[in-house]
Design a protein around this motif. Sequence first.
Motif, PDB file in Angstrom:
ATOM      1  N   THR A  87       0.855  -1.183   0.000  1.00 30.70           N
ATOM      2  CA  THR A  87       0.000   0.000   0.000  1.00 30.70           C
ATOM      3  C   THR A  87       0.892   1.234   0.000  1.00 30.70           C
ATOM      4  OG1 THR A  87      -1.612  -1.202   1.343  1.00 30.70           O
ATOM      5  CG2 THR A  87      -1.871   1.176   1.219  1.00 30.70           C
ATOM      6  N   ALA A  92      -1.313   6.830   0.385  1.00 30.68           N
ATOM      7  CA  ALA A  92      -1.872   8.154   0.127  1.00 30.68           C
ATOM      8  C   ALA A  92      -3.148   8.336   0.951  1.00 30.68           C
ATOM      9  CB  ALA A  92      -2.180   8.321  -1.359  1.00 30.68           C
ATOM     10  N   ASP A  93      -3.220   9.407   1.743  1.00 31.81           N
ATOM     11  CA  ASP A  93      -4.377   9.619   2.617  1.00 31.81           C
ATOM     12  C   ASP A  93      -4.539  11.108   2.925  1.00 31.81           C
ATOM     13  OD1 ASP A  93      -6.528   9.205   4.286  1.00 31.81           O
ATOM     14  OD2 ASP A  93      -5.321   8.626   6.008  1.00 31.81           O
ATOM     15  N   GLN A 120      -4.456  15.686  -3.201  1.00 28.12           N
ATOM     16  CA  GLN A 120      -5.549  14.945  -3.823  1.00 28.12           C
ATOM     17  C   GLN A 120      -5.180  14.525  -5.250  1.00 28.12           C
ATOM     18  OE1 GLN A 120      -8.490  18.080  -1.835  1.00 28.12           O
ATOM     19  NE2 GLN A 120      -9.540  16.785  -3.315  1.00 28.12           N
ATOM     20  N   ALA A 146      -2.615  11.750  -5.128  1.00 28.25           N
ATOM     21  CA  ALA A 146      -3.220  10.471  -4.784  1.00 28.25           C
ATOM     22  C   ALA A 146      -3.933   9.859  -5.989  1.00 28.25           C
ATOM     23  CB  ALA A 146      -4.188  10.652  -3.616  1.00 28.25           C
ATOM     24  N   ALA A 181      -3.137   6.318  -7.946  1.00 27.57           N
ATOM     25  CA  ALA A 181      -4.176   5.312  -8.138  1.00 27.57           C
ATOM     26  C   ALA A 181      -4.268   4.894  -9.606  1.00 27.57           C
ATOM     27  CB  ALA A 181      -5.516   5.849  -7.654  1.00 27.57           C
ATOM     28  N   ARG A 199      -2.093  -1.054  -3.771  1.00 26.06           N
ATOM     29  CA  ARG A 199      -3.200  -0.122  -3.537  1.00 26.06           C
ATOM     30  C   ARG A 199      -2.596   1.240  -3.223  1.00 26.06           C
ATOM     31  NH1 ARG A 199      -8.436  -2.797  -1.995  1.00 26.06           N
ATOM     32  NH2 ARG A 199      -8.105  -5.001  -2.503  1.00 26.06           N
ATOM     33  N   LEU A 224      -4.264   4.154  -2.052  1.00 19.92           N
ATOM     34  CA  LEU A 224      -4.847   4.979  -0.988  1.00 19.92           C
ATOM     35  C   LEU A 224      -5.185   4.168   0.258  1.00 19.92           C
ATOM     36  CD1 LEU A 224      -5.568   6.564  -3.756  1.00 19.92           C
ATOM     37  CD2 LEU A 224      -7.283   7.704  -2.363  1.00 19.92           C
ATOM     38  N   ALA A 227     -12.873   9.921  -1.202  1.00 17.92           N
ATOM     39  CA  ALA A 227     -11.765   9.454  -2.044  1.00 17.92           C
ATOM     40  C   ALA A 227     -12.285   8.968  -3.390  1.00 17.92           C
ATOM     41  CB  ALA A 227     -11.007   8.332  -1.333  1.00 17.92           C
ATOM     42  N   GLN A 259      -8.612   0.478  -5.208  1.00 18.22           N
ATOM     43  CA  GLN A 259      -7.404   1.193  -4.802  1.00 18.22           C
ATOM     44  C   GLN A 259      -7.402   1.583  -3.328  1.00 18.22           C
ATOM     45  OE1 GLN A 259      -4.522   1.794  -6.532  1.00 18.22           O
ATOM     46  NE2 GLN A 259      -5.495   0.348  -7.951  1.00 18.22           N
ATOM     47  N   LEU A 260      -8.454   1.228  -2.606  1.00 19.86           N
ATOM     48  CA  LEU A 260      -8.580   1.656  -1.209  1.00 19.86           C
ATOM     49  C   LEU A 260      -8.315   0.513  -0.234  1.00 19.86           C
ATOM     50  CD1 LEU A 260     -11.879   3.764  -1.367  1.00 19.86           C
ATOM     51  CD2 LEU A 260      -9.545   4.503  -1.839  1.00 19.86           C
TER      52      LEU A 260
END
Length: 636
Positions: free
Chosen positions: A191, A194-195, A211, A214, A218, A229, A231, A259, A276-277
């Motif tokens: 992972t 990105a958050d 943003q 991220a 993705a 992944r 995010l 997201a 992607q989460l």
Amino acid sequence: METPCPNISAMTLLPDSGLSLAAEFPEPTHEQWQGLVEGVLRKTGRNVSGTDAEDALSTTIEDGLTTRPLYTAADDPGDGGLPGFAPFTRGGTPSGPTPSGWDVRQRHARTDAARTNEAVLEDLANGTTSLWLAVGETGVPVSALGDALDGVYLDLAPVALDAGDEFPAAAAELLRLFDERDVARDAARGTLGADPLGRLARTGDETPGLQAAAAELAQLCHREYPGLRALVVDALPYHEAGGSAAQELGCSLAAGVAALRDLDAAGLPFEAACAQLEFRYAATADQFLTIAKLRAARRLWARVAEVGGAGPAGAAQRQHAVTSSVMMTRRDPWVNMLRTTVASLAAGVGGADAVTVLPFDHTLGLPDSFARRIARNTSTILIEESHLGRVIDPAGGSWYVERLTDDLAHAAWAWFQEIERAGGQRAALRDGLVATRLAATWEARSEKLARRREPVTGVSEFPQLAEVPVVRDTPPPAPAGGLPTVHRDDAFEALRSRSDAHLASTGARPRVLLAALGPAAAHTARVTFASNLFQSGGIEPVHDPVTIDATTAADALTASGAAIACLCSSDPLYAEQAEEVAAALKSAGATRVYLAGRPGEQRETFTRAGVDEFVAAGDDAVAVLSAALDHLGVAR
């Protein structure tokens, strides 16, 4: 040859026999059980019947949920589905997280790349299956990521990055390492961390461009790295700010939807965006609530994915569970091993794909090798020796767990809808809606902690003033400026710290004489209560001599070196002796006299004799102890 057990050999156990092991016993009814409850309650002076009797044994927990003393098939909501199928309540895959159990993910947050590498290799050689690396301001520098991962087979050990607003650079460096070490792009796992919303929750700031960065990661992962992944939807900031389980879930849903909107605006297909989460949740020592929370999270996210038109690949939520830092204590930290064992068991039973067990010394600083060993072995024992990984959704079918899952899902969905009506997670964080609600929840919980209705072993219950402090290396500063970070032991830790400072400056802790009246059988219960109470505030109890009376009270107070005293005995002995002993203690110089218990009609009599305060179970212990330290001149 052994003779078969006659009872077993006489039973017909074939499926078509039509017999039950309980065939000779009449089937009890719910009403009969309620009748038995009524009888027990009548003995305590409570005349209630029917449903009211059952309600009397129920417990209200956070989010307005209620746990009942008995559950039946009528409580099963009946919509859990099958493991690996919508709504994924019972698991994201038909076979569980992996054939050998969940992913054992160890966290590393040292700034020194060489020491991080040493710890990483040790963990991977002894049971850890993936790495959670703090990179940037809270861990190793981005430029030293390669050194930290030196000798790590990146195609075998997935890496989860935690780099805050430096995630674009950290992700680029990790991808460079994959290429440099000839890791095929379809073999890369992990992972990228990105958050942006998690960063906003923790710091209160929005770094421009996060943003877009991220979304770009993705899209790259979707095109070229199917095992990565980009995010993380991190719900830990909401849990660590004192939020309830439903609030944690609702915030995670709102953050996940935000997201998805960002990725949709960047042109990523909806199902690809869902894939992607990775969601990160806290696992606590409340095992059933944790199990229900993870099951409810999958169900709720499946509903979001369903509305968006995603198939199974996007609807099955990927979960990373982390043992709660809120529940960890700084005093008697060894007890944290027990807390994290229960929490990790609950995470595994709840169906988490990856589980991180925080070391028992987490709140004291950076863990040593022993602490990391215990942390990783906790999961190993649960998987390899307890075989939890071999059972899919072991809590499934429990009427209690199924009902709790359903109730929690509805409470979380209501909170999620409120956030959406307020403009979404980003707006709810900016305008303070989230912070205000979490603060209210924590305030209510703090009241229970202060009154010891939620006991904390080693802190508010059974503390040890003589314990040797555990000292650890100082960790990098955590992000701050956004939502607060709380711990269950905060209020009592402040009291103990005052006592520690007093000990350092004077050579002794503040003391209280436990003035026990009568034989041990009469005073032991309240001596134990008072000893626990005062020690939880850092006040050393002196119970010598074992029992006193009006003639020996003055000498006992002088010998104890205490300025305050607490009378401890049974109610009948209080009626006989408390008045004279309290007066004797005051005459001997006691500046404050407590009495353990509720005085009832004798309150005024005891007060006139010199009792200043009455302490009993359910009182605000923090307020009592804080005032006692003030009275003893212990600096704040």
